[in-house]
Scaffold this active site. Sequence first.
Site, PDB file in Angstrom:
ATOM      1  N   ASN A   1     -21.971  12.256   8.249  1.00 21.67           N
ATOM      2  CA  ASN A   1     -23.331  12.506   8.561  1.00 21.67           C
ATOM      3  C   ASN A   1     -23.874  13.050   9.706  1.00 21.67           C
ATOM      4  OD1 ASN A   1     -22.876  10.061   9.818  1.00 21.67           O
ATOM      5  ND2 ASN A   1     -24.817   8.906   9.154  1.00 21.67           N
TER       6      ASN A   1
ATOM      7  N   GLU B   1     -19.447   0.555  13.983  1.00 23.92           N
ATOM      8  CA  GLU B   1     -20.808   0.910  13.901  1.00 23.92           C
ATOM      9  C   GLU B   1     -20.928   1.033  12.275  1.00 23.92           C
ATOM     10  OE1 GLU B   1     -23.699   2.566  12.973  1.00 23.92           O
ATOM     11  OE2 GLU B   1     -23.226   4.571  14.243  1.00 23.92           O
TER      12      GLU B   1
ATOM     13  N   CYS C   1     -27.765   6.371   9.795  1.00 24.39           N
ATOM     14  CA  CYS C   1     -27.578   4.690   9.891  1.00 24.39           C
ATOM     15  C   CYS C   1     -28.989   3.933  10.408  1.00 24.39           C
ATOM     16  CB  CYS C   1     -26.269   4.195  10.726  1.00 24.39           C
ATOM     17  SG  CYS C   1     -25.062   4.822  10.222  1.00 24.39           S
TER      18      CYS C   1
ATOM     19  N   GLU D   1     -21.953   1.897  21.657  1.00 23.52           N
ATOM     20  CA  GLU D   1     -21.642   3.393  22.127  1.00 23.52           C
ATOM     21  C   GLU D   1     -22.836   3.784  22.900  1.00 23.52           C
ATOM     22  OE1 GLU D   1     -20.734   4.808  17.975  1.00 23.52           O
ATOM     23  OE2 GLU D   1     -18.649   4.786  18.655  1.00 23.52           O
TER      24      GLU D   1
HETATM   25  C1  SIN Z   1     -25.543   7.211  12.721  1.00 25.08           C
HETATM   26  O1  SIN Z   1     -26.073   7.605  11.743  1.00 25.08           O
HETATM   27  O2  SIN Z   1     -24.688   6.499  12.607  1.00 25.08           O
HETATM   28  C2  SIN Z   1     -25.768   8.085  13.941  1.00 25.08           C
HETATM   29  C3  SIN Z   1     -27.140   8.266  14.210  1.00 25.08           C
HETATM   30  C4  SIN Z   1     -27.858   8.544  15.597  1.00 25.08           C
HETATM   31  O3  SIN Z   1     -26.962   8.544  16.681  1.00 25.08           O
HETATM   32  O4  SIN Z   1     -28.992   8.733  15.569  1.00 25.08           O
END
Ligand code: SIN
Length: 485
Positions: free
Chosen positions: A157, A256, A290, A464
Amino acid sequence: MHPVQSALRLPPCSLLIAGRWQSADSSFTVTDPATGQPLAQVGSATIADAEQALDAAVAALPLWRRSTATERASLLMKWHALLLEQREWLAQLLTAEQGKPLAEARAEIDYAASYINWYAGEALRLAGDWQHPSVAGRTLLNIPEPVGVVLVLTPWNFPAAMITRKLGAALAAGCPVIVKPSEYTPLTALALAELAQQAGFPAGVIQVLPCATPDPVAAHLIASPQVAKVSFTGSTAVGRLLMQQSAATLKRLSLELGGNAPVLVFADADLDAAVAGIMAAKFRNAGQTCVCINRVLVDSRIAKVLEQKLAAAVMALRLGVGTAADTQIGPLINQRAVDKVKQLVTDALAAGARLVCGQTLVPDIGHFVAPQLLSDVHMGMTICQQEIFGPVLTLQTFADEQTALQLANQTDGGLAAYLFGADEKRNYRVANALKAGMVGINVTAISDARIPFGGVGTAGFGREGSRYGINDYLQLKHLCWELAD
Ligand code: SIN
């Protein structure tokens, strides 16, 4: 033919091991999710290739861990400059294989580069400490040292940013890495690696192993005691599996995992700001993020107005191929993703949800799902319990703060949560009570290299980005030193 395909400059489509591009015995096809058209044949790593990559990383460790902070920072800065120089190329590749609109792909390259920039700085700031001894004549030192070789497993993604977020920290700490990118989006990973080669990272410090069927290769590397750590972004189910596989060698893990982000909209919220924030956070990457909002929880007194405003915004979204200038919503990554989202909607409607609105014009090729808004959902529905990972927004109402919190926290884990409201005392109270690793208060664009990104519960562990992110790649060594007079 898809406009990008004819013009697309490909990176080396093979394996990067010990500083050399190596061909593979077999290959797999990378396709454009907007058209189904093939983009490239990419070499597929075998277990033998993984062994070679591991040998190279292990061989690189002694030199890399002893390199100076200035050397590591300077290589990271060169890589950062190349990422920005090649921004347009990287964005085109990213859109071609992942599907997100070009504007979002360009923003992702900037975001990806910002992690390298940030960790170049963190490399320079890496420090241990001296402790006052309890016994005269002793010197007590606490020294951070790199954990060792890191296996980096990244999702489709955010094919650029999820690699740099991990590699920035690992490389700054002095850890060689083996990257296994998603089989759906290896081209961006290979392009990043090509630029890292140009920046001059020593042989063996960065390996990239695209694989058609990643599980055996990843499992083989995880079984090796020479891999010290695994960093993974992806689903909670796979995170659990990696944890089981890592148990035998007691590997360090950063996970994550999936979120199921709520947004709480209180009656005193600025509704236009809330709608803009919800739309940006829900429909970023067609909902495949996410930290995407899955659940809008709104005070029942303003629910109708918010529903109408959201419906108008959902119907105004422009769906199409990522390369078209006005596209806001691209395709999902594959047919499985489309089927899953459609099933969630079908089940919710069968269980009593109300379809407030949904677009009807969906391209007939490619993996598209129409943006939709569902209301009258409840926490018993799968759509409220699972990450949707598609352009579908759900809405439920609450009568008071306590109910809002109860609904928001009715999940096993929490990555991000958001709230909109004017009462800052209540905002602070609610933000503290939300089960989430990150909370946006009157804002949803929270992602930034300087924040500690990560979740709680089944959303994973480890952080992270930020000054905390490098700790996941370091272990403390204590020296208790009896110095002769
Ligand atoms: C993710 O979808 O894991 C990362 C999204 C983000 O870093 O904003």
